[in-house]
Design a protein around this motif. Sequence first.
Motif, PDB file in Angstrom:
ATOM      1  N   ASP A 127      36.081  46.588  33.328  1.00 21.09           N
ATOM      2  CA  ASP A 127      37.188  45.783  33.846  1.00 21.09           C
ATOM      3  C   ASP A 127      38.466  46.613  33.819  1.00 21.09           C
ATOM      4  N   ARG A 323      43.326  40.372  42.730  1.00 23.56           N
ATOM      5  CA  ARG A 323      43.453  40.360  41.278  1.00 23.56           C
ATOM      6  C   ARG A 323      44.563  39.378  40.896  1.00 23.56           C
ATOM      7  N   GLY A 341      36.959  39.014  40.032  1.00 23.65           N
ATOM      8  CA  GLY A 341      36.225  38.462  38.891  1.00 23.65           C
ATOM      9  C   GLY A 341      34.728  38.476  39.161  1.00 23.65           C
ATOM     10  N   ARG A 346      35.905  39.616  33.341  1.00 21.48           N
ATOM     11  CA  ARG A 346      37.015  39.622  34.302  1.00 21.48           C
ATOM     12  C   ARG A 346      37.558  38.208  34.497  1.00 21.48           C
TER      13      ARG A 346
END
Length: 465
Positions: A127, A323, A341, A346
């Motif tokens: 991540d 994001r 995600g 995430r």
Amino acid sequence: MQKEQQQLAELVKGKKVAFIGAGVSHKTLIEEFVGLGAHVTLCDKKNSVDDFGSYAETIRRLGIDLSLGEHYMDGFRGQDIILRTPGFEYYQKPLQDAIAAGTLVTSEVELFFDYCPCEIVGVTGSDGKTTTTTLISKFYEAAGRKVHLGGNIGAALLPMLPDVAPEDVAVVELSSFQLISMRKSPKIAVVTNVTPNHLDHHKDMQEYIDAKRNILLHQVPPCREVLGYENDITRSMVPDCKGKQVWFTRLHDTDNGAFLRGDGMLCMAEDGVVTPFLAQKDIKLRGLHNIENLLAAAAAVWGEVPIEAIQKVGSTFTGVEHRIEPVRVLDGVTYYNDSIGTSPTRTIAGLRSFDQKVILIAGGYDKHIPYEPLAPEVIAHVKDLVLMGATGPRIEKAVCEHPDFAASGLTIQHADTMQHAVELARAAAQPGDIIILSPASASFDLYPNFEVRGREFKKIVNELK
């Protein structure tokens, strides 16, 4: 032709070169390699040249050979060089047989590492790697350096080679798929964290970890390594480091690396000196995980760029598409696109970015990773859960089996499509609510990648009346 391009030409001229797949970077390189005198074979699962659509005309014009269909890997035999695409599993027997027979198996990013004349900064992790990579590139740009940004972040690097000068810097995001076969490491290497991911592709978790370690294993001093302190696996990589190793951490002070101090200042500690460089309140990025990305990026470039460059970018950069990206406010409801995600960790980071319970759209392609860690976070941060895709039932099972579910008041609905999911989420929302797409899953059941998924979500949301 500059020296490095000449060396690449010498490698491929007169050689039999197979390309696995005709993705964006390979389409560029196939034409270049034909021009450099290579005899190219394209190996692809497609059944005929016409299946390549508009690219079929280029295939015919270049006169390249084809190895197509079910037995496309037969084309590996007798090649001097095979260019692997990141999505092709490295340990498949036909590829390993080719290596045993003396074929050079490489990739676009590996060849760039072989011939790049400038300093390379590499970032990997489960991540945070795209935001960290982007921040690093912007730090260098703010300092006046010419930056070549690419790798897993989207742009092919090898076609950039003619434009790369020794005084430039290449900033490269590296996935486990790219790293698994690499035998060169960047001068500055960042490993943000390592958590279960891509276990549909890797043999097991150890293979995934070992792929990530390749960013460190082939470094040559002087070099620098930035590791996430809060992750057990990245902490265990210290013995792999050959240069100046530093940490980044949001939760602890450190005398060796970047950290968030108790008074809200981002600081860098190195060689016995602690330097505060940015106030948390001045950061535009949403989410505590992005504080960690900023710390990782600052630790990577510390001493390479002026502190003023870090401060300027850190106080103005608002994030990367997909994001926790704000989409729109409609009827008092704010919509966010967090299509990046693609794993539970995430999505957890995205949920923790808000100080209220949200309506979450989740679910997608199944990468065979556990969803139990997601369950308590959903119960703590979500009021309505809209599920879709192959992982929808798995996420629901994990949430419903959690001991706190019964008392949570959480409602769960299922959608057939993204349009349906948005409609269900909108119907559940009241003014002041937040709706976020953060699927905790890959996109490949319905979309070619998370970017296409995120853009469809944004299109649907922006077309709502």
